[in-house]
Write a protein that holds these residues in place. Structure first.
Motif, short mmCIF file in Angstrom:
data_model
loop_
_atom_site.label_atom_id
_atom_site.label_comp_id
_atom_site.label_asym_id
_atom_site.label_seq_id
_atom_site.Cartn_x
_atom_site.Cartn_y
_atom_site.Cartn_z
N VAL A 1 0.84 -1.20 0.00
CA VAL A 1 0.00 0.00 0.00
C VAL A 1 0.87 1.25 0.00
O VAL A 1 0.71 2.16 -0.83
CB VAL A 1 -0.95 0.01 1.23
CG1 VAL A 1 -1.61 1.37 1.39
CG2 VAL A 1 -2.01 -1.07 1.08
N ALA A 2 1.83 1.31 0.93
CA ALA A 2 2.62 2.53 1.08
C ALA A 2 3.53 2.80 -0.12
O ALA A 2 3.70 3.95 -0.53
CB ALA A 2 3.45 2.44 2.36
N ASN A 3 4.09 1.73 -0.70
CA ASN A 3 5.06 1.93 -1.78
C ASN A 3 4.45 1.95 -3.17
O ASN A 3 5.04 2.51 -4.09
CB ASN A 3 6.14 0.83 -1.73
CG ASN A 3 6.98 0.90 -0.47
OD1 ASN A 3 7.21 1.99 0.07
ND2 ASN A 3 7.40 -0.24 0.03
N VAL A 4 3.32 1.28 -3.33
CA VAL A 4 2.79 1.15 -4.70
C VAL A 4 1.36 1.67 -4.84
O VAL A 4 1.12 2.69 -5.50
CB VAL A 4 2.83 -0.33 -5.17
CG1 VAL A 4 2.41 -0.43 -6.62
CG2 VAL A 4 4.22 -0.93 -4.98
N THR A 5 0.40 0.99 -4.21
CA THR A 5 -1.01 1.26 -4.57
C THR A 5 -1.49 2.66 -4.18
O THR A 5 -2.31 3.24 -4.85
CB THR A 5 -1.96 0.21 -3.96
OG1 THR A 5 -1.86 0.24 -2.55
CG2 THR A 5 -1.65 -1.18 -4.47
N LYS A 6 -0.97 3.18 -3.08
CA LYS A 6 -1.38 4.53 -2.66
C LYS A 6 -1.02 5.56 -3.75
O LYS A 6 -1.80 6.44 -4.07
CB LYS A 6 -0.69 4.89 -1.34
CG LYS A 6 -1.20 6.16 -0.71
CD LYS A 6 -0.45 6.47 0.57
CE LYS A 6 0.89 7.10 0.27
NZ LYS A 6 1.65 7.47 1.46
N HIS A 7 0.17 5.41 -4.32
CA HIS A 7 0.61 6.35 -5.37
C HIS A 7 -0.22 6.18 -6.64
O HIS A 7 -0.59 7.16 -7.29
CB HIS A 7 2.09 6.14 -5.66
CG HIS A 7 2.95 6.34 -4.46
ND1 HIS A 7 3.09 7.57 -3.85
CD2 HIS A 7 3.69 5.48 -3.72
CE1 HIS A 7 3.89 7.46 -2.80
NE2 HIS A 7 4.27 6.20 -2.69
N LEU A 8 -0.48 4.91 -6.97
CA LEU A 8 -1.28 4.66 -8.18
C LEU A 8 -2.68 5.22 -8.00
O LEU A 8 -3.28 5.78 -8.92
CB LEU A 8 -1.33 3.16 -8.48
CG LEU A 8 0.02 2.49 -8.78
CD1 LEU A 8 -0.17 0.99 -8.99
CD2 LEU A 8 0.68 3.11 -10.01
N ARG A 9 -3.24 5.06 -6.78
CA ARG A 9 -4.58 5.59 -6.52
C ARG A 9 -4.60 7.12 -6.65
O ARG A 9 -5.53 7.70 -7.20
CB ARG A 9 -5.04 5.18 -5.11
CG ARG A 9 -6.38 5.77 -4.73
CD ARG A 9 -6.83 5.31 -3.38
NE ARG A 9 -5.95 5.69 -2.29
CZ ARG A 9 -5.90 6.91 -1.77
NH1 ARG A 9 -6.65 7.87 -2.26
NH2 ARG A 9 -5.09 7.17 -0.77
N ASN A 10 -3.53 7.78 -6.14
CA ASN A 10 -3.45 9.23 -6.30
C ASN A 10 -3.52 9.63 -7.77
O ASN A 10 -4.24 10.55 -8.15
CB ASN A 10 -2.13 9.75 -5.72
CG ASN A 10 -2.15 9.81 -4.22
OD1 ASN A 10 -3.21 9.72 -3.61
ND2 ASN A 10 -1.00 9.94 -3.61
N TRP A 11 -2.75 8.93 -8.60
CA TRP A 11 -2.75 9.24 -10.03
C TRP A 11 -4.13 8.99 -10.64
O TRP A 11 -4.60 9.77 -11.46
CB TRP A 11 -1.70 8.38 -10.76
CG TRP A 11 -0.32 8.94 -10.67
CD1 TRP A 11 0.72 8.44 -9.94
CD2 TRP A 11 0.18 10.10 -11.34
NE1 TRP A 11 1.83 9.24 -10.10
CE2 TRP A 11 1.53 10.26 -10.96
CE3 TRP A 11 -0.38 11.03 -12.20
CZ2 TRP A 11 2.33 11.30 -11.42
CZ3 TRP A 11 0.42 12.08 -12.66
CH2 TRP A 11 1.76 12.21 -12.27
N LEU A 12 -4.77 7.90 -10.23
CA LEU A 12 -6.08 7.58 -10.79
C LEU A 12 -7.12 8.63 -10.42
O LEU A 12 -7.92 9.06 -11.26
CB LEU A 12 -6.53 6.19 -10.33
CG LEU A 12 -5.78 5.04 -10.99
CD1 LEU A 12 -6.05 3.72 -10.28
CD2 LEU A 12 -6.17 4.92 -12.47
N PHE A 13 -7.11 9.07 -9.15
CA PHE A 13 -8.05 10.12 -8.75
C PHE A 13 -7.74 11.43 -9.49
O PHE A 13 -8.64 12.16 -9.88
CB PHE A 13 -8.00 10.34 -7.23
CG PHE A 13 -8.81 9.33 -6.45
CD1 PHE A 13 -9.47 8.29 -7.08
CD2 PHE A 13 -8.92 9.42 -5.07
CE1 PHE A 13 -10.21 7.36 -6.38
CE2 PHE A 13 -9.67 8.50 -4.35
CZ PHE A 13 -10.31 7.46 -5.00
N CYS A 14 -6.45 11.69 -9.69
CA CYS A 14 -6.07 12.91 -10.41
C CYS A 14 -6.55 12.83 -11.87
O CYS A 14 -7.15 13.78 -12.39
CB CYS A 14 -4.55 13.08 -10.34
SG CYS A 14 -4.02 14.73 -10.78
#
Lengths: 469, 72
Positions: free
Chosen positions: A396-409
């Motif tokens: 979560v901390a290293n991968v999916t959280k960042h991907l989710r940020n990009w997706l919401f953006c």
């Protein structure tokens, strides 16, 4: 976000979109877990967004980690493009706009706008005042669509709904069911008793007293105000198939009132001499988003901040439950009409319609199942032992959280590109949306205040003082 | 190109110009003022992530390890 008419070709696209969102989200989440199990902490810093800066935007490309921010950003976008572009092309075959060669340049351009939104949000002054990437993404999209107009070649990648659902599946991995147990009974009493009452009361008030014509607008505002702001609004809007203008309006209301309440509540509590334990719980149960809750709680004191944040965290867990309940209710209550204003699953003579359950299942937004599955997997790993815990935490901390940020953006860039500001005016319903928010929030303030006094000021007061001296 | 289209394009150019001036000149200067510096120091000291103030509801969630620690 468009509504999805039943029985139409668009409905089939909507269903496909849900399944794609689950497939894409789970692929990335499971992939992240496997990568974390194999590579461990060496994954750290390889995914991310443009960082903060003060004097020059170029600083945001460098970042503070071992991997430059531009490289982490490109890696994230490349991964999303790799799995997302074929899905985007495949999930909209109807008007041929999804052809692969059209999606690639459109996705690159949308990503560039999302990148710009992150850079704009990273400036220290902007960041300090809480104007985050979602705001700038929306604004950039709106600037293009309401001036020069969204170019036709950009439209194949303007897929707000898919990006949101995909991001929500990944969000599921961050919402751990175990937190409910960990964070305690007092917080649960304040968050879980009041929130559903306020949500349902506000919904009924909006539909039956204010007579707002769009139930989906009422639901999004009610969830946005009673649960936890933007995330709840996004999740609920997807669950009840609200229009994109309705989501934008609900978010706008939430942002405006959050800004006011964050300043006014601690000042009023200090002036009235409200106990900091009760004040913290009150703030946590009413202000929409976690960051604002922490800031307002901090203005009352360190102990108030801890209590406020704890109560808010418990309330945040409700996002999934509320989205699930709303999606089931919507599927049963509004099975056939696109505005969400139809009658229940009954035929004209009042008898249950044939195949009602299958209709409910058909209308049920499947992405919610992806959200719950991700949450269950992450929660199970967290409970399984230290190895599972570090894998889930790291993924979560290293991968999916960042991907989710990009997706919401990307989602908010798309929403901006699809939104005509003039279309927001009908959603205001002659100011009734504002009245709905104010009345709902007033009820929320009253009930949460009563419950905070009862639970934090009386029932558990001594225990909490012992816990947080 | 009709009047309306050209008006829209001018509008878009003006927005792009405003963004460039604001982020390239105005905000970097503002961030050097004492008031802003003090404010940023305060939120840093309190451990508040300003990025989460309005938009991001779960970013300040404790990581899995903390939750597990609490459960123990």
């Amino acid at each position: 976000m468009n509504t999805v008419p039943s029985g139409s070709a668009e409905k089939r696209v909507g269903m496909k979109e849900d399944l794609w969102a689950v497939l894409l989200g789970m692929t990335l989440f499971v992939g992240a877990l496997i990568a974390m199990a194999v590579a461990g902490d060496s994954l750290q810093g390889h995914f991310g967004q443009p960082g903060g800066w003060s004097d020059s935007p170029w600083q945001s490309l460098v970042g503070k980690g071992s991997v430059p921010a531009w490289q982490a950003s490109l890696t994230s976008l490349a991964l999303l493009a790799l799995v997302g572009i074929p899905a985007i092309a495949a999930s909209r075959p109807l008007d041929k706009s999804g052809a692969l060669f059209r999606v690639v340049p459109a996705f690159l351009a949308t990503s560039a706008l999302a990148f710009a939104a992150f850079v704009m949000a990273g400036q220290s002054v902007v960041k300090e005042y809480g104007f985050e990437y979602v705001f700038w993404a929306l604004l950039l999209g709106l600037a293009i669509s309401n001036t020069g107009g969204t170019p036709t070649w950009l439209r194949p990648a303007v897929r707000g709904e898919l990006f949101i659902k995909w991001g929500l599946v990944l969000l599921g991995a961050e919402v751990l069911l175990g937190k409910l147990v960990a964070l305690g009974l007092p917080g649960i009493l304040v968050s879980w008793v009041v929130t559903p009452i306020v949500l349902v009361s506000t919904f009924l008030f909006g539909c039956h007293v204010l007579k707002i014509r769009s139930p989906s607008l009422v639901m999004v505002i009610a969830a946005d105000m009673s649960v936890c702001g933007v995330s709840a609004a996004i999740a609920t809007a997807a669950a009840c198939r609200a229009k994109r203008e309705e989501l934008s309006l609900a978010i706008g209301l939430s942002l405006s009132f959050t800004a006011v309440m964050m300043v006014v509540m601690p000042l009023a509590f200090r002036y009235a001499g409200v106990d900091d334990i009760v004040g913290g719980a009150w703030i946590g149960g009413t202000i929409d988003s976690t960051g604002a809750v922490a800031a307002a709680g901090a203005a009352l004191g360190d102990r108030a901040m801890k209590i406020a944040t704890t109560v808010k965290m418990i309330q945040n867990v409700l996002i999934g439950v509320i989205a699930f309940a709303v999606s089931v209710y919507w599927a049963a209550r509004y099975p056939t009409d696109e505005e969400g204003g139809g009658e229940s699953g009954q035929a004209a003579d009042g008898r249950p319609r044939a195949g009602f359950l299958s209709e409910v299942w058909q209308r049920f937004p499947k992405f919610v199942l992806g959200f719950l599955a991700a949450s269950l997997i992450a929660s199970s790993l967290a409970w399984s032992g230290s190895v599972g815990e570090s894998i889930a935490d790291g993924a979560v901390a290293n991968v999916t959280k960042h991907l989710r940020n990009w997706l919401f953006c990307l989602a908010f860039v798309s929403i901006g590109l699809e939104t005509n500001v003039r279309a927001l005016l009908p959603a205001l319903s002659g100011g009734r949306s504002l009245v709905l928010y104010v009345v709902g929030q007033s009820l929320n303030l009253t009930l949460t205040g009563l419950m905070a006094y009862l639970v934090f000021g009386w029932l558990f007061h001594d225990a909490i003082q012992e816990w947080l001296p | 190109m009709n009047d309306r289209t050209s008006r829209h394009r001018v509008g878009l150019l003006l927005i792009l110009f405003a963004i460039t001036v604001t982020w390239g000149w105005l905000l970097p200067r503002l961030s050097r003022t004492d008031v802003i510096r003090q404010r940023i120091d305060r939120t840093d000291r309190l451990g508040i992530n300003p990025a989460a103030i309005y938009y991001t509801d779960v970013f300040v969630a404790p990581p899995v390890s903390l939750t597990r620690g609490e459960l123990k």
